[in-house]
Structures are given as C-alpha cells and as structure tokens.
Design a protein around this motif. Structure first.
Motif, PDB file in Angstrom:
ATOM      1  N   UNK A 492       0.830  -1.210   0.000  1.00 47.17           N
ATOM      2  CA  UNK A 492       0.000   0.000   0.000  1.00 47.17           C
ATOM      3  C   UNK A 492       0.865   1.260   0.000  1.00 47.17           C
ATOM      4  N   UNK A 493       2.033   1.187   0.615  1.00 41.32           N
ATOM      5  CA  UNK A 493       2.953   2.331   0.552  1.00 41.32           C
ATOM      6  C   UNK A 493       3.324   2.615  -0.901  1.00 41.32           C
ATOM      7  N   UNK A 494       3.723   1.582  -1.616  1.00 42.14           N
ATOM      8  CA  UNK A 494       4.157   1.771  -3.006  1.00 42.14           C
ATOM      9  C   UNK A 494       3.001   2.212  -3.897  1.00 42.14           C
ATOM     10  N   UNK A 495       1.820   1.653  -3.685  1.00 45.60           N
ATOM     11  CA  UNK A 495       0.679   2.039  -4.517  1.00 45.60           C
ATOM     12  C   UNK A 495       0.151   3.420  -4.158  1.00 45.60           C
ATOM     13  N   UNK A 496       0.104   3.724  -2.873  1.00 48.88           N
ATOM     14  CA  UNK A 496      -0.433   5.014  -2.434  1.00 48.88           C
ATOM     15  C   UNK A 496       0.506   6.174  -2.756  1.00 48.88           C
ATOM     16  N   UNK A 497       1.792   5.909  -2.695  1.00 49.53           N
ATOM     17  CA  UNK A 497       2.742   7.000  -2.914  1.00 49.53           C
ATOM     18  C   UNK A 497       2.683   7.529  -4.342  1.00 49.53           C
ATOM     19  N   UNK A 498       2.133   6.745  -5.247  1.00 52.18           N
ATOM     20  CA  UNK A 498       1.951   7.225  -6.610  1.00 52.18           C
ATOM     21  C   UNK A 498       3.215   7.337  -7.415  1.00 52.18           C
ATOM     22  N   UNK A 499       4.289   6.713  -6.947  1.00 51.49           N
ATOM     23  CA  UNK A 499       5.559   6.769  -7.667  1.00 51.49           C
ATOM     24  C   UNK A 499       5.632   5.627  -8.682  1.00 51.49           C
ATOM     25  N   UNK A 500       6.004   5.907  -9.920  1.00 53.45           N
ATOM     26  CA  UNK A 500       6.099   4.839 -10.925  1.00 53.45           C
ATOM     27  C   UNK A 500       7.347   3.979 -10.709  1.00 53.45           C
ATOM     28  N   UNK A 501       7.408   2.868 -11.443  1.00 53.97           N
ATOM     29  CA  UNK A 501       8.629   2.066 -11.456  1.00 53.97           C
ATOM     30  C   UNK A 501       8.685   0.952 -10.440  1.00 53.97           C
ATOM     31  N   UNK A 502       7.553   0.616  -9.817  1.00 59.19           N
ATOM     32  CA  UNK A 502       7.573  -0.420  -8.786  1.00 59.19           C
ATOM     33  C   UNK A 502       6.836  -1.681  -9.228  1.00 59.19           C
ATOM     34  N   UNK A 503       6.612  -1.839 -10.521  1.00 60.58           N
ATOM     35  CA  UNK A 503       5.851  -2.984 -11.006  1.00 60.58           C
ATOM     36  C   UNK A 503       6.488  -4.302 -10.606  1.00 60.58           C
ATOM     37  N   UNK A 504       7.798  -4.418 -10.765  1.00 55.35           N
ATOM     38  CA  UNK A 504       8.466  -5.671 -10.437  1.00 55.35           C
ATOM     39  C   UNK A 504       8.374  -5.976  -8.950  1.00 55.35           C
ATOM     40  N   UNK A 505       8.566  -4.973  -8.115  1.00 53.94           N
ATOM     41  CA  UNK A 505       8.474  -5.173  -6.667  1.00 53.94           C
ATOM     42  C   UNK A 505       7.072  -5.624  -6.275  1.00 53.94           C
ATOM     43  N   UNK A 506       6.060  -5.029  -6.896  1.00 50.00           N
ATOM     44  CA  UNK A 506       4.685  -5.395  -6.592  1.00 50.00           C
ATOM     45  C   UNK A 506       4.363  -6.795  -7.097  1.00 50.00           C
ATOM     46  N   UNK A 507       4.888  -7.167  -8.250  1.00 50.08           N
ATOM     47  CA  UNK A 507       4.679  -8.520  -8.767  1.00 50.08           C
ATOM     48  C   UNK A 507       5.268  -9.556  -7.808  1.00 50.08           C
ATOM     49  N   UNK A 508       6.457  -9.264  -7.301  1.00 49.14           N
ATOM     50  CA  UNK A 508       7.095 -10.192  -6.365  1.00 49.14           C
ATOM     51  C   UNK A 508       6.317 -10.271  -5.056  1.00 49.14           C
ATOM     52  N   UNK A 509       5.791  -9.138  -4.616  1.00 47.50           N
ATOM     53  CA  UNK A 509       4.979  -9.136  -3.398  1.00 47.50           C
ATOM     54  C   UNK A 509       3.706  -9.952  -3.598  1.00 47.50           C
ATOM     55  N   UNK A 510       3.097  -9.806  -4.775  1.00 43.95           N
ATOM     56  CA  UNK A 510       1.875 -10.562  -5.054  1.00 43.95           C
ATOM     57  C   UNK A 510       2.157 -12.060  -5.054  1.00 43.95           C
ATOM     58  N   UNK A 511       3.272 -12.453  -5.631  1.00 42.76           N
ATOM     59  CA  UNK A 511       3.636 -13.872  -5.651  1.00 42.76           C
ATOM     60  C   UNK A 511       3.880 -14.389  -4.231  1.00 42.76           C
ATOM     61  N   UNK A 512       4.518 -13.580  -3.402  1.00 39.35           N
ATOM     62  CA  UNK A 512       4.767 -13.979  -2.017  1.00 39.35           C
ATOM     63  C   UNK A 512       3.452 -14.184  -1.266  1.00 39.35           C
ATOM     64  N   UNK A 513       2.530 -13.222  -1.380  1.00 39.05           N
ATOM     65  CA  UNK A 513       1.260 -13.335  -0.664  1.00 39.05           C
ATOM     66  C   UNK A 513       0.423 -14.488  -1.207  1.00 39.05           C
ATOM     67  N   UNK A 514       0.462 -14.712  -2.517  1.00 37.50           N
ATOM     68  CA  UNK A 514      -0.262 -15.852  -3.087  1.00 37.50           C
ATOM     69  C   UNK A 514       0.276 -17.161  -2.513  1.00 37.50           C
ATOM     70  N   UNK A 515       1.589 -17.237  -2.342  1.00 34.22           N
ATOM     71  CA  UNK A 515       2.189 -18.458  -1.804  1.00 34.22           C
ATOM     72  C   UNK A 515       1.816 -18.645  -0.333  1.00 34.22           C
ATOM     73  N   UNK A 516       1.841 -17.562   0.435  1.00 33.35           N
ATOM     74  CA  UNK A 516       1.492 -17.645   1.856  1.00 33.35           C
ATOM     75  C   UNK A 516       0.053 -18.105   2.027  1.00 33.35           C
TER      76      UNK A 516
END
Length: 557
Positions: A492-516
């Motif tokens: 939510x920090x990365x999405x709310x801050x509105x800064x571009x360039x975090x797609x890869x970090x968010x993809x990795x986070x999504x994969x982590x949460x999906x696995x958990x």
C-alpha cells in the motif's frame, strides 16, 4: 498536482475493485471476515503469555489453573525465555512467567507431574533473565517502566522467602543475590507512582489497564471501588486478578459476594467475576492482554476493507451498524474501562464517513494539544498513527461536508505539517503501537496521499524509496523477517505514494502473498503489535492483507 494524481489513481483502483467484487472474485473472504468479527463478542487475538502468567500468580482459585501452568511450561523457549520477537521483547514475558512459576512452586498445589517441571522451568527462566542485555534501549511497550521493576521485586521476594535452598534447580538462585533491575528501569518506579497519586487522592484511569504493576504499592483509598459495573478492570485479566488479590476496598463493603472460597481473601464485583470467567472460557482458560477488543477490531477491519471497496451491501450494512454503535460525541474508548483516546475516536469518524454515515470530528478536539493530537489526555509519548488517522478522519468528513473544509483547513494543514516533520531521514515513520515501521509508514502515506497536497509530495516519494529499497529476496517485507502483514503495508505504501517504477516489486509481493495464502497452507501471523508485550490482532491483520491482495489483483483488471 500530487493530490489530483493520487485521487485519480485511487478512483480508478476503486472502480476496478468494484468490478472484481461484483464478479465474485474478492467478495467472499471479506464478507466472511466481517461476519466472523461481528459474531465474536471478544476479538480474534491469541492468548498472552504475560497475561496468563499473571492469572497463574494471582488467581489459583480460578478454573483452569493447571491448564495455564502447563501452557507456561510448554511455551518456554529452548534458551529458557518466553515471548515472541527479538530478545529485548522477551524481558517482560519472561519475568512474568518466572514469577508465576515461583509462586506455583511456593504454593505446592500443582500435580506431581507439573511440580517436577515447574522448578526446572523457573531455574532456566532465571538463567535466561541473567543472559539478557544489561541495559536498553528496551521496547516502548505499555507501562514497562512500572511492570518490570514490580516483577523483579516479586521474583526476588520469592527467591528470598520461598524456602528453595534444597531445590536442585532453584537452590543456587536462593543463595545468590537475585536478579537486578535492568538498566533503563528504576526499582522505585511503582512506589513513586503510588505515592504521587496517593498525594493527589485519586488514581487516573490510565493505570487501570496495568494495575498489576502498582497494586502492591497503593493505599486502600486508591484501590478502584467495587461495583464499578465495567467488567474487567481496564479490560485486562492481569489487572483484574491483581485487583481481586487486594481484596475489598476500604469502605466498599462486601455486596455482591466473593469470587473465591470463603475466607480466602480475593474479591471481585459480580460483573468483573462473570466477565473474567467468560474470557477464560473464550480462550481455553488462557487470557489475552485485553478483552474485549471489539471497538478496536471492528474499526480497523472496517477501515481496511472499506478503503479499497471490498465491502458488499451486506457487509457494509454490518459496518454501518458498528459505526453507529461505536461513535460517541464524548470520544471513543478502545475497550470498556479504558480512557477515551484520539486513535479510536479518529477511526470512528473515519469509518463512519467511509460507510456513508458521516459523524462530526468535533470529539477529536479535546485531544489536540496545539500542534497535533495526543492519544489520550496526559500522554507521555505521541503517536504517528493516531495523527495519521486523525488527518484521514478530517478529510473523510470534509468530503461529505464540503462546507467544513474551510473550518477544518488550519487543523488539516497542521496535521500534514506534523506528520511530514515526524518522518525519519530514511523515509519511514516509527510508532509506539507497533514494532514495525511499515505499519506507521503505511498509515502516514495513506493520509498524506489523500490530504497532504504539495507539502506531502516529498515525504511520499521518500517513503516509496525506503519501502522499495527494503524488499526481501522472497518478495516480502519485514523488520525481523518477511511477514504477510508487513508486506501488505509495503504494497500500500508503493501504490499510495503514486511513484512509478515499482511494477516488479509489486509482482514479487503478489507472488509472495499468493504463496502464503495458497489453499491448504496454514499461516500464523507473528506478533508485532505493542501492548504490555507483543500481540497479533488476527482479524485486523487479515483485513489488511485482503485489502493489499485486492489492490494487487486490481492492477490486472
């Protein structure tokens, strides 16, 4: 410019989430969570080692004593300590467990099997206490400044008076000097507090939740009177059994009857006695650090889900009922018997606005100290998250009442200024209610993204850089190792801050949460929240993770 961009992103995301929800892809977990919270009269938290040990020490007469003793024995770590988190967080629970086991050993009432284990466990615990760091900094947990010296004094009293000289494990401790008060704490602190308020003639309600820390120092005149009608003292089982151990307050009489066998001394008003037993039944004869946590739990769950559009008409109706019952023009208490506080009051205003039941933020005014909000009147250390919640509450109310924007403008600007000034040089925000900076940073970013304007833009960018730079190799985030909770905040920090360039970090986070959260995989949220010790409000954490996963999924819609 920043505000407009953030608002556009938020509106677009909300529309995507509504589409996912209406398609049935995200509604069921949120609805199930809301229904579960609504049906639980106590709250989704695990038992507290600290609190359960206090009940063992003070209330052997309460049903389930041997169950609690066995729990203490089973929860001891291999190094002899108790508790969750890093070593410095283990001081208070280890002191509590050691003192309780020494009390059990002195009573000699445990069964033969348990008795053999009790002394050995107490001896290992004493060794673990000696191995702890000699000085601070210690965690800013609730009332540690009085709980630690009070527990040290109780442990040393047991060692001096307990007749342990012949004990194979406790004999060496009996002959030794006992354990010292750790550096940073003061042995006289409980007595000082007692004398201070004895002179004033009254004990402030803020001491009720941690009453066990000063119970043995207070004159009878300062013992809370019986028949208060509030159930547990300060919503704390530990405080309540310490209250019972002090007996009937001077001049209170014995109306209502005792909760212990005749002549044994402990006394509780009927309401408190009944509630103590009910809490014990709810948690399997073990005890959490606060009960009930309905206000706190319901507000945080509703805010997390409503903020990202996950409430269906049915669950939104439930949340509106919560908001209607919780909001109070005199301020909101996190639990019965606690002080009204700015954090819960702000969240009540925020949730009411989020579920289209806007209520005036006027109750917050009593907590404003001229620059920001104190959590409660007489607070020693300020809270970033309470002030972030207040900023969001002011803004959410103003969206429903545009005419209030002028009158709230100075207050809102002051909150923005205070939050920006509280950010660290690294880009995060710490807070006293949580061990992890990801919680306070997400709260601050969410508030500033919506209401910070140009003044908050730099803080948002700095926070996004901090979060992006601290992602772990498996895609998670965490101050002591990756957790689903902290990953949800970082997303939510990365999405709310509105800064571009975090797609890869968010993809990795999504994969982590999906696995958990993969089907069939069990998951236990680590304890990261501060009360007297660390705890995990599980329903609230689940709501945060649900919200983050929905936001991540909405990127693909």
């Amino acid at each position: 410019m920043t505000t407009a961009r953030t608002t556009t992103v938020s509106m677009s995301t909300a529309a995507k989430l509504r589409g996912l929800r209406d398609a049935g892809e995200a509604v069921h977990p949120a609805d199930q969570l809301v229904a579960s919270v609504d049906q639980d009269p106590w709250g989704a938290v695990r038992p507290s080692l600290y609190e359960t040990a206090r009940v063992v020490s003070y209330a052997p007469w309460l049903t389930g004593d041997e169950r609690r003793i066995a729990y203490l024995l089973d929860e001891q770590a291999s190094d002899g300590s108790w508790g969750e988190g890093p070593v410095r967080y283990r001081l208070v629970p280890t002191l509590s467990a050691v003192e309780a086991l020494l009390a059990v050993a002195r009573r000699g009432t445990a069964s033969g099997v348990l008795t053999a284990r009790v002394s050995a466990a107490a001896g290992r615990g004493l060794g673990a206490l000696r191995a702890l760091p000699e000085g601070g900094p210690w965690p800013d947990t609730a009332a540690a400044e009085i709980l630690v010296p009070a527990l040290v004094a109780a442990v040393n009293h047991h060692l001096a008076e307990g007749g342990f000289a012949a004990s194979e494990t406790l004999g060496p401790w009996h002959r030794g000097p006992g354990i010292p008060v750790p550096g940073g704490y003061h042995a006289a602190a409980p007595e000082y507090v007692a004398k201070k308020y004895a002179a004033a003639g009254t004990l402030p309600i803020k001491f009720h939740h941690t009453f066990e820390g000063i119970a043995n120092c207070l004159p009878d005149a300062l013992i809370p009177a019986s028949g208060t009608g509030h159930g547990l003292l300060g919503s704390s089982p530990a405080a309540t059994v310490a209250w019972a151990a002090r007996g009937i307050p001077a001049g209170a009489g014995a109306a209502g009857g005792a909760t212990a066998p005749a002549g044994s001394g402990p006394y509780l008003p009927p309401g408190a006695a009944d509630e103590l037993r009910e809490v014990g039944r709810r948690y399997g004869h073990l005890f959490p650090e606060a009960a009930p946590i309905l206000v706190f739990e319901r507000l945080w769950v509703a805010a997390a889900l409503a903020s990202v559009g996950l409430l269906t008409p049915g669950s939104a109706g439930t949340a509106r009922g919560w908001a209607d019952r919780i909001y109070d023009t005199a301020g909101v208490r996190g639990a019965p018997g606690l002080m009204t506080d700015a954090d819960d009051t702000a969240m009540a205003v925020l949730v009411a606005a989020l579920v289209d039941r806007p209520r005036s933020p006027e109750p917050l005014a009593r907590f404003h100290n001229g620059t920001h909000y104190d959590c409660y009147v007489g607070e020693d250390t300020g809270s970033v998250t309470a002030n972030a919640h207040a900023l969001r509450a002011l803004g959410a109310y103003a969206r429903h009442h545009p005419e209030a924007r002028v009158t709230l403008a100075a207050e809102t600007a002051g909150q923005v200024e205070w939050l920006v000034g509280a950010q660290t040089a690294d880009g995060d925000w710490p807070d006293k209610w949580h061990a992890s900076p990801y919680y306070a940073t997400e709260r601050s970013v969410s508030a500033l993204a919506l209401h910070g304007g140009e003044r908050g833009a730099g803080a948002l960018a700095k926070a996004a850089r901090w979060a992006a730079g601290n992602q772990l190799a498996d895609g998670s985030w965490g101050v002591w190792g990756g957790t689903a909770e902290e990953t949800a905040y970082a997303v939510r920090i990365l999405l709310r801050a509105g800064e571009p360039g975090h797609t890869e970090a968010l993809d990795r986070a999504e994969a982590y949460l999906d696995a958990v959260y993969a089907p069939g995989r069990a998951h236990r949220h680590p304890a990261l929240w501060h009360d007297k010790t660390l705890y995990a409000p599980e329903a609230m954490i689940e709501a945060e993770v649900l919200a983050a996963r929905a936001l991540l999924a909405a990127r693909h819609a």
